[in-house]
Design a protein around this motif. Structure first.
Motif, mmCIF file in Angstrom:
data_model
loop_
_atom_site.group_PDB
_atom_site.id
_atom_site.type_symbol
_atom_site.label_atom_id
_atom_site.label_comp_id
_atom_site.label_asym_id
_atom_site.label_seq_id
_atom_site.Cartn_x
_atom_site.Cartn_y
_atom_site.Cartn_z
ATOM 1 N N UNK A 123 39.017 46.809 32.159
ATOM 2 C CA UNK A 123 39.628 46.125 33.301
ATOM 3 C C UNK A 123 39.897 44.653 32.998
ATOM 4 N N UNK A 124 39.187 44.109 32.034
ATOM 5 C CA UNK A 124 39.367 42.698 31.657
ATOM 6 C C UNK A 124 40.791 42.437 31.156
ATOM 7 N N UNK A 125 41.430 43.454 30.598
ATOM 8 C CA UNK A 125 42.815 43.312 30.124
ATOM 9 C C UNK A 125 43.724 42.956 31.296
ATOM 10 N N UNK A 126 43.535 43.651 32.431
ATOM 11 C CA UNK A 126 44.345 43.361 33.613
ATOM 12 C C UNK A 126 44.156 41.918 34.055
ATOM 13 N N UNK A 127 42.900 41.472 34.193
ATOM 14 C CA UNK A 127 42.627 40.124 34.709
ATOM 15 C C UNK A 127 43.149 39.042 33.777
ATOM 16 N N UNK A 128 42.913 39.195 32.479
ATOM 17 C CA UNK A 128 43.282 38.128 31.541
ATOM 18 C C UNK A 128 44.744 38.137 31.135
ATOM 19 N N UNK A 129 45.334 39.317 31.030
ATOM 20 C CA UNK A 129 46.704 39.403 30.520
ATOM 21 C C UNK A 129 47.770 39.506 31.606
ATOM 22 N N UNK A 130 47.408 39.972 32.808
ATOM 23 C CA UNK A 130 48.398 40.174 33.866
ATOM 24 C C UNK A 130 48.123 39.262 35.060
ATOM 25 N N UNK A 131 46.932 39.373 35.666
ATOM 26 C CA UNK A 131 46.646 38.647 36.903
ATOM 27 C C UNK A 131 46.667 37.128 36.709
#
Length: 69
Positions: A23-31
């Motif tokens: 889920x860290x990918x979503x927060x760091x790369x998108x959100x």
């Protein structure tokens, strides 16, 4: 914070933070990149709706009685 650590590590030749996983990918790369491009009013509205310590309020202190000393 992780981005700052990555920049300092690259500059000083230190070990860099681990790449994001799960889920860290979503927060760091998108959100986060989208969040930083939002206008300030909208950003504040998003923060106000998120759960967290920023929503806690201080309890009012009882009125003081007499001198402090």
């Amino acid at each position: 914070m992780i981005d700052a650590q990555d920049k300092v590590a690259a500059k000083l030749g230190a070990p860099r933070p681990l790449p994001p996983r799960g889920a860290e990918i979503f927060w760091r790369r998108i959100y986060v990149p989208i969040f930083h491009r939002l206008p300030l009013k909208l950003r504040n509205a998003v923060i106000a709706r998120m759960p967290g310590s920023h929503q806690k309020t201080w309890k009012s202190q009882p009125p003081s009685r007499g001198p402090a000393v």
